[in-house]
Design an enzyme around this catalytic site. Structure first.
Site, mmCIF file in Angstrom:
data_model
loop_
_atom_site.group_PDB
_atom_site.id
_atom_site.type_symbol
_atom_site.label_atom_id
_atom_site.label_comp_id
_atom_site.label_asym_id
_atom_site.label_seq_id
_atom_site.Cartn_x
_atom_site.Cartn_y
_atom_site.Cartn_z
ATOM 1 N N ALA A 45 -38.780 -3.170 -41.456
ATOM 2 C CA ALA A 45 -39.129 -4.568 -41.211
ATOM 3 C C ALA A 45 -40.037 -4.753 -39.998
ATOM 4 O O ALA A 45 -40.877 -5.656 -39.994
ATOM 5 C CB ALA A 45 -37.856 -5.395 -41.050
ATOM 6 N N VAL A 77 -32.890 -6.322 -43.291
ATOM 7 C CA VAL A 77 -32.282 -5.818 -42.067
ATOM 8 C C VAL A 77 -30.795 -6.122 -42.180
ATOM 9 O O VAL A 77 -30.409 -7.260 -42.442
ATOM 10 C CB VAL A 77 -32.879 -6.500 -40.812
ATOM 11 N N ILE A 78 -29.974 -5.089 -42.015
ATOM 12 C CA ILE A 78 -28.524 -5.251 -42.109
ATOM 13 C C ILE A 78 -27.914 -4.912 -40.751
ATOM 14 O O ILE A 78 -28.241 -3.894 -40.138
ATOM 15 C CB ILE A 78 -27.928 -4.347 -43.208
ATOM 16 N N THR A 82 -25.059 -1.781 -33.172
ATOM 17 C CA THR A 82 -25.744 -2.014 -31.901
ATOM 18 C C THR A 82 -26.570 -3.298 -31.972
ATOM 19 O O THR A 82 -26.675 -3.932 -33.017
ATOM 20 C CB THR A 82 -26.686 -0.842 -31.553
ATOM 21 N N HIS A 84 -29.677 -3.469 -31.980
ATOM 22 C CA HIS A 84 -30.967 -3.191 -32.622
ATOM 23 C C HIS A 84 -31.273 -4.223 -33.708
ATOM 24 O O HIS A 84 -32.408 -4.674 -33.848
ATOM 25 C CB HIS A 84 -30.945 -1.776 -33.216
ATOM 26 N N ARG A 123 -28.250 -11.462 -52.213
ATOM 27 C CA ARG A 123 -29.437 -12.278 -51.943
ATOM 28 C C ARG A 123 -30.673 -11.709 -52.640
ATOM 29 O O ARG A 123 -31.554 -12.445 -53.061
ATOM 30 C CB ARG A 123 -29.667 -12.395 -50.440
#
Length: 153
Positions: A45, A77-78, A82, A84, A123
């Site tokens: 991403a 993005v999952i 952390t 991040h 989704r």
């Protein structure tokens, strides 16, 4: 009558199964609209805004016809263990939005930001959330808006 829109689909492949489902929905929406597209991939991403900027800059070359009418960003993005996740989501979304507004280009944002893989899959799934198709439809609508407001382009 305006020409059929030509889209560039930029797809992050970090989660390949989710990326494939997003692309499936996007391609179905492109076909249904009678549009055309080129599909490129980037690793994740964070690279989506960079690829979009490269494509947008390529259209500024003198004496080169406008290559793309609009853009579609696809990725996922999952959340992990952390921070991040927060940085990647923020920078990706900010980069896409900033390019759209600063460059006055149509961008459909189909980048999922999810807590779990199951949530991301729901989704992305064409028979559930179909966010890939929704991103294409958003880009196509913004192309129409541009053609209405800036017909000389």
């Amino acid at each position: 009558m305006a020409d059929a829109p030509y889209l560039l689909v930029v797809e992050a492949r970090f989660y390949e199964d989710i990326a494939d489902e997003l692309a499936k929905g996007a391609e179905a929406a492109i076909e249904a609209a009678g549009a055309a597209h080129t599909r490129i991939w980037v690793p994740g991403a964070l690279e989506i805004p960079m690829a979009l900027q490269m494509a947008i800059r390529s259209m500024d070359v003198p004496d080169v016809r406008r290559r793309y009418d609009g853009f579609v960003a696809l990725g996922c993005v999952i959340r992990g263990e952390t921070s991040h996740y927060d940085h990647v989501c923020r920078e990706c979304m900010h980069g896409i939005a900033q390019l759209g507004t600063a460059c006055s280009v149509a961008i459909g944002n189909g980048v999922l930001t999810c807590e779990t893989r199951d949530q991301a899959w729901r989704r992305a799934a064409v028979d559930e959330g179909d966010k890939g198709g929704a991103a294409v439809r958003a880009a196509l609508r913004m192309i129409d808006v541009e053609r209405e407001l800036l017909p000389e382009r």
